[in-house]
Write an enzyme that holds these catalytic residues in place. Structure first.
Site, PDB file in Angstrom:
ATOM      1  N   ASP A   1      25.790  27.864   6.007  1.00 14.87           N
ATOM      2  CA  ASP A   1      24.573  28.326   5.340  1.00 14.87           C
ATOM      3  C   ASP A   1      23.385  27.400   5.623  1.00 14.87           C
ATOM      4  O   ASP A   1      23.546  26.257   6.039  1.00 14.87           O
ATOM      5  CB  ASP A   1      24.780  28.366   3.820  1.00 14.87           C
ATOM      6  N   ASP A   2      22.207  27.929   5.311  1.00 15.43           N
ATOM      7  CA  ASP A   2      20.944  27.172   5.247  1.00 15.43           C
ATOM      8  C   ASP A   2      20.312  26.846   6.599  1.00 15.43           C
ATOM      9  O   ASP A   2      19.262  26.204   6.641  1.00 15.43           O
ATOM     10  CB  ASP A   2      21.102  25.856   4.447  1.00 15.43           C
TER      11      ASP A   2
ATOM     12  N   HIS B   1      15.365  31.179   0.055  1.00 15.44           N
ATOM     13  CA  HIS B   1      16.502  30.563  -0.624  1.00 15.44           C
ATOM     14  C   HIS B   1      16.330  30.477  -2.155  1.00 15.44           C
ATOM     15  O   HIS B   1      16.660  29.470  -2.777  1.00 15.44           O
ATOM     16  CB  HIS B   1      16.764  29.150  -0.051  1.00 15.44           C
TER      17      HIS B   1
ATOM     18  N   HIS C   1      27.565  23.851   5.473  1.00 12.60           N
ATOM     19  CA  HIS C   1      26.125  23.946   5.710  1.00 12.60           C
ATOM     20  C   HIS C   1      25.771  23.231   7.014  1.00 12.60           C
ATOM     21  O   HIS C   1      25.910  22.007   7.095  1.00 12.60           O
ATOM     22  CB  HIS C   1      25.356  23.311   4.541  1.00 12.60           C
TER      23      HIS C   1
ATOM     24  N   HIS D   1      20.668  34.850   4.458  1.00 13.88           N
ATOM     25  CA  HIS D   1      20.745  33.902   3.329  1.00 13.88           C
ATOM     26  C   HIS D   1      19.384  33.849   2.626  1.00 13.88           C
ATOM     27  O   HIS D   1      19.006  32.809   2.092  1.00 13.88           O
ATOM     28  CB  HIS D   1      21.168  32.520   3.852  1.00 13.88           C
TER      29      HIS D   1
HETATM   30 ZN    ZN Z   1      22.162  28.000   0.735  1.00 19.10          ZN
END
Ligand code: ZN
Length: 349
Positions: free
Chosen positions: A158-159, A212, A302, A208
């Site tokens: 993620d991210d 955020h 991440h 995602h």
């Molecule tokens: Zn995230």
């Protein structure tokens, strides 16, 4: 001298031409003068006047160029003047800025209109920015290179995309296996090539959100934008229209699911949390993955953190050595589902 001869020749010619000239030039003063001289007898010298006429013709024809030059000069002056006129206009902005003022009334009404509905916002994306898709199902395709009889798990990141993402792609390329990247929309700009590479090398890209946020705290319209704006950006960068969303913080409720159903996406959380964002330590991440690894696991990592990518240097070859097939989320879910349901939440097999 020759000029005088010429003039005499003209006189003769006029007399010789007589009334016929006068009829043509009835309003001409010269014609009326010549008509009064019609009594002068015909001269035998007339035939030699052809030479004089030639000279006259030459003189006449040589004169116009002077006029042409004058005209040309005038045109030059005029064109110079006219060319300076637009230059002056260019330095005077008012005429240029005037049209937008007349358009202002057209743009005013939307400002006074109420907040657009969820359906209106959705319609801004499908067609203009995204292909119109069936929102009743999300099809899944099985990858024939995966052996369902052997264990498989999905590493998810993620991210990103981040400065470390390309390195992670290199690790996958060196050892094999695929990952799933839930990307943040506002991080994609400038890293479109990284997303293209993900898609080209068989990894899956998911949404995602754009900023955020915790989706459960947003208005319905804002949730639509968070999802579809990111989906459109991914589509623009890769040509892939992804339909899986990882909600930030895993935060989801029935309202968010309902928006997912309307926008044709489903949600995917995880079964193993490496808490790599907190430890920021490659060994700790390695241990978390190894402790949670099992058939059907969806593992949360991440790629925003260099320490996580450092961990993958050993995690990926170790999992493969242990017999795991590193598959994407959709590949994993394709063995427990024939298709995914928009608005649905998927955690594990
Ligand atoms: Zn995230």
């Amino acid at each position: 001298m020759k000029r005088i001869i010429c003039l005499i020749a003209v006189m003769f010619l006029m007399v010789f031409a007589g009334g016929s000239t006068a009829t043509v030039q009835s309003s001409d003063n010269e014609a009326s003068v010549s008509s009064t001289e019609t009594t002068i007898p015909e001269s035998p010298a007339l035939p030699t006047d052809t030479e004089a006429m030639t000279d006259i013709t030459t003189e006449i024809t040589t004169e116009p160029p002077i006029l042409t030059e004058i005209i040309t000069d005038t045109e030059t002056v005029m064109s110079t003047e006219t060319s300076t006129v637009p230059a002056d206009n260019e330095t005077a902005p008012p005429p240029v800025t005037e049209p937008p003022v007349t358009e202002a009334p057209v743009t005013e009404p939307p400002v006074t209109e109420p907040t657009p509905s969820v359906d209106e916002v959705i319609s801004w994306y499908f067609g203009p920015q995204l292909p119109v898709s069936d929102i009743t199902t999300i099809p899944l395709a099985k990858n024939p290179s995966i052996d369902p009889a052997k264990p498989m798990l999905a590493l998810t990141f993620d991210d990103g995309p981040s400065a470390h993402t390309e390195r992670l792609l290199n690790i996958f390329k060196a050892h094999g296996g695929k990952g799933t990247f839930f990307v943040v929309g506002n991080s994609i700009g400038g890293k479109e090539a990284t997303l293209s590479r993900m898609a080209a090398e068989g990894h899956e890209i998911g949404i995602h959100t754009w900023w955020h946020p915790q989706l459960t705290t947003l208005t319905d319209v804002a949730i639509v934008d968070e999802i579809l704006m990111t989906r459109a950006k991914i589509y623009s960068a890769t040509g892939v229209d992804t339909r899986i969303v990882r909600p930030p913080y895993g935060a989801i409720d029935d309202r968010v699911k309902a928006i997912g159903a309307k926008t044709g996406v489903c949600f995917v959380n995880w079964s193993v949390d490496t808490v790599d964002w907190r430890t920021r330590n490659a060994t700790a991440v390695y241990n978390e993955v190894m402790n949670g690894a099992r058939n059907g696991a969806i593992i949360l990592c991440h790629d925003l953190h260099g320490s996580t990518v450092d961990a993958m240097e050993t995690v990926i070859p170790k999992l493969i050595a242990d017999g795991y097939q590193l598959v994407t989320v959709s590949e994993l879910l394709s063995y427990s589902n024939t298709y995914l349901v928009p608005g649905g939440l998927y955690n594990r097999q």
